[in-house]
Design an enzyme around this catalytic site. Structure first.
Site, short mmCIF file in Angstrom:
data_model
loop_
_atom_site.label_atom_id
_atom_site.label_comp_id
_atom_site.label_asym_id
_atom_site.label_seq_id
_atom_site.Cartn_x
_atom_site.Cartn_y
_atom_site.Cartn_z
N ARG A 109 19.79 -72.20 53.43
CA ARG A 109 19.53 -73.63 53.40
C ARG A 109 18.62 -74.02 52.24
O ARG A 109 18.68 -75.15 51.74
CB ARG A 109 18.91 -74.07 54.73
N ASP A 177 9.13 -53.03 63.01
CA ASP A 177 8.91 -53.46 61.62
C ASP A 177 8.94 -52.29 60.66
O ASP A 177 9.61 -52.32 59.63
CB ASP A 177 7.56 -54.17 61.50
N GLN A 242 -3.01 -32.09 81.18
CA GLN A 242 -4.44 -32.33 81.04
C GLN A 242 -5.20 -31.03 80.83
O GLN A 242 -4.96 -30.03 81.51
CB GLN A 242 -5.00 -33.06 82.26
#
Length: 439
Positions: A109, A177, A242
């Site tokens: 645009r 990203d 753990q």
């Protein structure tokens, strides 16, 4: 003199936040000159990200921007003005790469899409990063997308979710990203190489959703293997256990791995136990047999000790990074490979440390990190990242070098370009991911 691979390549980046800025920042590390185009009022929206540091004038500068704008120049152009759009068109022939990460349709645009700019510069490599792509039709094409949207739709929030739990974000910081950025860099390098051979540029289009599907490993094609309802978790032992002072992770998914694990934790009898005759058996008895035995063995063992933060517990597995980071002293690996680099910044009194580049090559020196520019700091040819002026090649120093000084002054007068003061940037609380189209 040794040069970096992309020296001489110029990139005009119409970008914001992270999906494209991280890619172009990687290009600067390879030697490219990147000129960042920012909004003339607010600058890159990443400047308002959290957390932030205060610059020398007391203004907030977001961490997203600090990392992604390293080594770049900045010009502010009003893309909603005819003069601003015309300026991008006039600059394009002087750049090798133009990149944008708007929502699909926005750049068209504005009249700045590949079809328009490639007519002005047939050798142009044009890079687009968006949620769902530009070059091929998608029912989601008009949707905006941040990293978590692509991660969730790609299945990253679902794969580790247990029944009855809501999906939880946090497996990786902005994987949507950064993963998309890596594919954008790969596509750009391939397009530049092909241009060397043919003289023609092309449009490299990366969809964040496609990138996440590609990074989901083998999970996307499980249904085609007849696995429709099974958990995507691999057979064997892939989980955290753990120890005395934290957690460590173990991946044992081959028979010889499992044999080593059993002997290391003092249970060689597991190798004769029919329950552990197959890899799925290890997973089936993880909670009732394997975990209690391993955690009992590890209960008195520490993960870290010593000034260098050296791991003491070894099981052919690895420690898990503590929730708030690695020990204060850099572990030897990170120090040896320069995985944390200082960025001396004009905007801060302190030298900030960021994650360095994972890739190393002996053929070229590592990049320097002079810092991140003020919005529009390159408009008048100033050194964008230093309070002091230095003698430099004026042709390399000025992002607007194709324009004469009177032209720049006229654009400033009509608010088509500018150099925004810091106070104008208020703080704010299954396919190939790369699609290419030749001109």
């Amino acid at each position: 003199m040794i040069t970096r691979p992309l020296e001489g390549i110029r990139v005009l980046a119409i970008e914001q936040m992270q999906a494209l800025p991280y890619a172009t920042q990687l290009m600067t590390r390879l030697g490219a000159e990147v000129v960042k185009v920012e909004h003339p009022v607010t600058g890159d929206s990443g400047r308002g990200a959290l957390p932030f540091v205060e610059d020398v004038d007391g203004e907030r500068v977001g961490a997203t921007y600090l990392r992604n704008a390293l080594n770049k120049k900045s010009i502010c152009i009003n893309l909603k003005s005819e003069q601003g759009v015309d300026l991008i068109k006039r600059l394009t022939p002087h750049f090798d790469v133009v990149g944008e990460n708007f929502k699909p349709g926005t750049i068209g645009r504005l009249g700045l899409d590949y079809d328009v700019l490639s007519k002005l510069h047939p050798g142009l490599v044009y890079v687009s990063v968006s949620g769902f792509g530009n070059l091929k039709q998608s029912p989601y094409a008009s949707w905006p997308a941040y990293a978590i949207v692509a991660e969730a739709m790609g299945g990253f929030l679902e794969s580790a979710r247990r029944e009855g739990e809501a999906p939880r974000h946090g497996a990786a910081g902005a994987l949507g990203d950064i993963g998309s950025s890596l594919f954008a860099v790969i596509g750009t390098l391939a397009a530049l190489r092909q241009r060397d051979q043919t003289g023609k540029g092309q449009h490299v289009d990366v969809a964040m959703f496609d990138a996440m599907v590609a990074m989901a490993d083998t999970v996307p094609f499980f249904p085609s293997m007849g696995m429709r309802n099974e958990s995507p978790r691999a057979a064997g032992v892939i989980t955290a256990f753990q120890a005395k002072d934290g957690y460590f992770v173990v991946q044992a998914v081959r028979e010889h791995h499992l044999a080593i694990l059993a002997k290391a934790v003092g249970h060689p009898e597991w190798l004769e136990d029919e329950r552990f005759a197959t890899r799925p058996g290890w997973n089936a008895h993880l909670e009732d047999v394997v975990r209690p035995a391993i955690e009992a063995w590890a209960a008195a063992k520490a993960l870290w000790a010593g000034p260098g933060g050296r791991p003491l517990l070894r099981v052919r597995g690895h420690h898990q990074r503590p929730p708030r980071g690695l020990p204060r002293d850099d572990p030897p690996h990170r120090a040896a490979r320069r995985r944390r680099s200082p960025a001396h910044r004009r905007q801060s009194h302190q030298a900030l440390r960021h994650a360095g580049s994972p890739g190393h090559a002996l053929a070229h020196p590592g990049p320097t990190h002079p810092g991140s520019p003020w919005p529009g700091a390159g408009t008048r040819g100033r050194r964008a990242h230093s309070p002091r002026r230095r003698r430099r090649d004026p042709q390399r120093a000025d992002p607007l070098r194709p324009l004469a000084r009177p032209e720049v002054g006229d654009l400033v007068l009509h608010a088509s370009v500018g150099r925004v003061a810091p106070s104008s940037c208020p703080p704010r609380t299954p396919s190939n991911p790369m699609t290419a189209s030749s001109a």
